[in-house]
Design an enzyme around this catalytic site. Structure first.
Site, mmCIF file in Angstrom:
data_model
loop_
_atom_site.group_PDB
_atom_site.id
_atom_site.type_symbol
_atom_site.label_atom_id
_atom_site.label_comp_id
_atom_site.label_asym_id
_atom_site.label_seq_id
_atom_site.Cartn_x
_atom_site.Cartn_y
_atom_site.Cartn_z
ATOM 1 N N VAL A 1 -10.449 -1.403 6.037
ATOM 2 C CA VAL A 1 -9.701 -0.963 4.851
ATOM 3 C C VAL A 1 -9.206 0.471 5.045
ATOM 4 C CG1 VAL A 1 -9.872 -0.428 2.388
ATOM 5 C CG2 VAL A 1 -10.905 -2.512 3.289
ATOM 6 N N ILE B 1 -6.089 1.081 7.648
ATOM 7 C CA ILE B 1 -4.719 0.695 7.281
ATOM 8 C C ILE B 1 -4.169 1.673 6.237
ATOM 9 C CG2 ILE B 1 -3.279 -1.131 6.308
ATOM 10 C CD1 ILE B 1 -4.487 -1.822 9.018
ATOM 11 N N ASP C 1 38.732 12.103 5.582
ATOM 12 C CA ASP C 1 40.068 12.392 5.086
ATOM 13 C C ASP C 1 40.193 13.910 4.933
ATOM 14 O OD1 ASP C 1 42.574 12.055 4.060
ATOM 15 O OD2 ASP C 1 41.926 11.428 2.069
#
Length: 770
Positions: free
Chosen positions: A170, A173, A217
């Site tokens: 546990v 992770i 542009d």
């Protein structure tokens, strides 16, 4: 979604105004033109050369011609040529229509009502996190099995080792990973919104960080988009801004063209000027007002009969008006295109033939003015027109040109410099005259005087391009007079060479290039709704600086997620190594399952979350763009995680041995004391370890992590939480913790700072890479 609501132009109380489409109601009179998305169902009562793309609704790929008319009530949806439907968009012309249905009562709304669920596609970042998690689970299970077997071999109880193994699995992770990743993305997107950048797709945030080329542009993005007419050169006079208005016939006609061949509007509201429409057209209206003309009265005296809207193909707009029982056409557009369509010229109040010599003279005049940085727009007219059979934009009488100025944005200079240091190439694409484009490009440092400007007329079709042609495109920084199709081809060429391309656009014809680009960037102020619909992000202020800010934020978000992963994995792996070492070497002490979970509760929450929202390193834009397909943790960073874990493990275990041999000096080991020293050493080391997550090569005290208020706040709160819990007997009992001496606390603190110092030495000597 609220930030990207679609606006609509409606007429209320006799005034044309923009409102959010959510506020439209049946009975409203709506105006739409090329590039606008239709957000309601409506019936046409006036239109000009109207074509609508209904592919989203009917599947018909070719735009449909629409016009006023009466149809049978049972006419199929695809054949209702007198109607406009929600979800479609105008590709050509303009239209006035009366709204009949909104929301779920529209044809599109009826279809939407049938859709119950829709799967959301996985983003590249989520995919990487999933792959990473699978690999991590494999490694964790392998180590947990080793710990369990070693413990059983060394005589530990089965239940005890099972509990330890489960707690270890546990703890190993990083369950907070999806939360931190989501929060980092959400916080980054909100921060971008404050900079007027609306990111529509989650995957775009990651892609932004890998952008290598920005195709932008010019007008309004690199420049201020405050277009003013600074010079008018008519066929018999020259007018400069700030001088008195002229009263020659050609100048008066040019003033009329500015007012009548124009769909924009100026509203004076409590001394505030409200501009509605294209900035170029509002600039022409402001010029006409400055000469003393009354726009409303001139428009009332010249009723509009017909219109040929501006398009990227013709580059010309023309309108026909009725004045004193005469039909008069006014036209404006790109200088070279207007000259081609003119066969006469107004000289000294007389209409004469526009000879090839005169055409060349005016083209040279336009070239000269464009070279000084002015944007050139030509003006022409003709009288006694056959409204039914004659084209509006042919056989024109040329009367002169407008020189329009749009200065570069001041903040763009530093943004472009930032792009250079970040290894991002900026390509300017414009429909302007090449001389105007080059002048602005040189001012901004995008190009120099010797740079080649690639003209749209010289660009081959994509299929006909040779490797030499492609290389020429890749080397160029300025493209002038480029068509939307050529924009799309340029994106293809850039992507072929492995570039992540960001493309700006504002028109309906820019949509294919925006969709093709890795990051489609639509203009929020002057962009059409179609461009905004297909884009990945929208610039609400149309500023190039916002693009660079978004790229920087994209890099920061990805780096923060990476920091979080490195921090958690190195902390969790250190716990695995400590427990594995204690089991394999059958040491006299071990961490208990509840202690393992408590360590994770303290280190995996606040400090980890704080890392996810740090401001980012000052030199984030001095690094090359990351490869978009690169994993979150590459081989070098896996070595970094292993190095960090080993140091944290050694210093924590070392604290136990130092305490036993130097402070207590007993032959018999005290398992409870050793356990407590190990427990607190590991938790203190991990909390200080958060400060190792700063950018490599940056002074420790000047790193973005050390300067982060969130990191300091999280660390201090975590330490206070440990102290408070230590003071509560019931909690101490649950965690099997006993009161410790001052010497023990000094050893614990010393081991934590030792791990910090050793890791920093490793970073200075570049043993590891962050």
């Amino acid at each position: 979604k609220k930030l990207t609501t679609i606006p609509a132009k409606i007429k209320r109380d006799g005034t044309l105004r923009e409102v959010d489409s959510i506020n439209l109601v049946p009975g409203d009179i709506m105006f739409a033109e090329a590039g606008d998305v239709i957000s309601v169902d409506a019936i046409i009562f006036e239109s000009s050369q109207l074509q609508v793309d209904e592919s989203a609704l009917t599947g018909e790929s070719i735009p449909i011609e629409k016009q006023r008319g009466i149809l049978n009530g049972s006419t199929d949806l695809a054949d209702r040529t007198n109607s406009l439907f929600k979800g479609t968009h105008v590709t050509k012309g303009n239209v006035w229509a009366i709204i009949i249905n909104t929301g779920m009562k529209t044809e599109l709304g009826k279809i939407a009502g049938l859709v119950q669920t829709a799967d959301q596609s996985i983003t590249p970042l989520e995919k990487k996190l999933q792959e990473f998690s699978k690999m991590l689970i494999t490694i964790t299970v392998g180590l947990v099995v080793v710990v369990f077997i070693a413990g059983m071999i060394n005589g530990h109880h089965f239940v005890e080792m099972l509990e330890t193994s489960i707690a270890l699995a546990v703890a190993a992770i990083p369950e907070g990973l999806p939360i931190v990743a989501t929060l980092a993305l959400a916080q980054g997107m909100l921060k971008m919104a404050r900079y007027k950048v609306i990111v529509k797709k989650l995957s775009a945030v990651e892609t932004l960080g890998g952008t290598k080329v920005i195709c932008t542009d010019k007008t309004g993005t690199l420049t201020e988009n405050k277009i003013i007419v600074s010079k008018v050169v008519s066929t018999d006079s020259v007018w400069n801004i700030g001088t008195d208005a002229l009263h020659t016939k050609s100048f008066d006609i040019l003033t009329n063209i500015a007012i009548l061949c124009n769909t924009a509007e100026l509203k004076h509201n409590n001394k505030e000027l409200i501009e509605i429409g294209d900035p170029l057209e509002t600039g022409l209206l402001k010029f006409a007002e400055s000469t003393g003309k009354n726009i409303d009265s001139i428009r009332n005296e010249n009723k509009k009969l017909k219109e040929e809207p501006f398009s990227s193909e013709t580059k010309i707009m023309a309108t026909m008006h009725l004045n004193d029982n005469k039909n008069i056409v006014y036209a404006k557009g790109a200088m070279e295109e207007l000259i081609k369509r003119s066969d006469r010229i107004l000289l000294n109040n007389e209409i004469k033939e526009l000879t090839p010599e005169l055409k060349q003279h005016w083209l040279n005049e336009g070239e000269k003015l464009a070279g000084s940085g002015l944007r050139m727009i030509g003006g022409a007219y003709k009288e006694s027109v056959d409204a039914e059979n004659e084209s509006l934009s042919s056989n024109l009488i040329f009367v002169g040109l407008y020189g329009m100025m749009d200065p570069p944005r001041k903040e763009v200079f530093s943004a472009l410099e930032e792009c250079k240091t970040a290894g991002i190439k900026v390509v300017m694409i414009t429909g302007d005259h090449p001389s105007t484009a080059k002048n602005i490009g040189v001012q901004l440092g995008i190009a120099d005087e010797s740079s080649e400007i690639i003209l749209g007329s010289k660009m081959k079709e994509y299929e006909a391009l040779t490797e030499s042609d492609k290389q020429q495109w890749l080397n160029a920084s300025i493209f002038a007079r480029v068509s939307p199709k050529q924009k799309l081809d340029l994106v293809k060429v850039l992507q072929e060479k492995g570039n992540v391309v960001g493309m700006t656009g504002d028109g309906v014809n820019d949509a294919p290039a925006l969709k093709k680009a890795d990051i489609g960037i639509a203009m929020g102020e002057r962009g059409t709704q179609v461009a905004q619909e297909v884009s990945d992000m929208i610039l609400k202020n149309d500023s190039f600086t916002s693009i660079v800010t978004a790229i920087k934020q994209g890099r920061i978000i990805f780096e923060n997620i990476r920091k979080f992963v490195i921090f958690l994995l190195s902390c969790n792996l250190s716990e695995l190594l400590v427990i594995a070492s204690a089991s394999v070497f059958n040491l006299h002490f071990q961490l208990f399952p509840l202690q393992i979970l408590f360590i994770n509760l303290i280190t995996d929450v606040l400090p980890a979350l704080a890392l996810g929202v740090t401001e980012g390193s000052n030199n984030i834009m001095k690094q090359p763009a990351k490869q978009i397909e690169a994993p979150i943790i590459d081989k070098e960073r896996w070595w970094t995680i292993i190095f960090y874990s080993i140091i944290l493990s050694i210093t924590s275990l070392g604290a136990v041995f130092v305490s036993h041999h130097t402070v207590h000096k007993t032959e018999l080991w005290n398992p409870e004391l050793c356990n407590n020293i190990l427990f607190f050493s590991l938790i203190f080391s991990q909390l200080l370890h958060v400060f190792n997550m700063g950018q490599t090569g940056v002074n420790f005290f000047k790193s973005e992590v050390f300067r982060s208020k969130q990191v300091w706040g999280a660390t201090i709160i975590s330490f206070l939480l440990i102290i408070v819990l230590y003071m509560i007997p019931l909690v101490r009992q649950s965690l099997t913790v006993y009161p410790l001496s001052v010497s023990d606390w000094l050893i614990i603190s010393g081991s934590a700072f030792a791990s910090l110092i050793i890791i920093q030495i490793g970073r200075v000597f570049k043993i590891v890479k962050q």
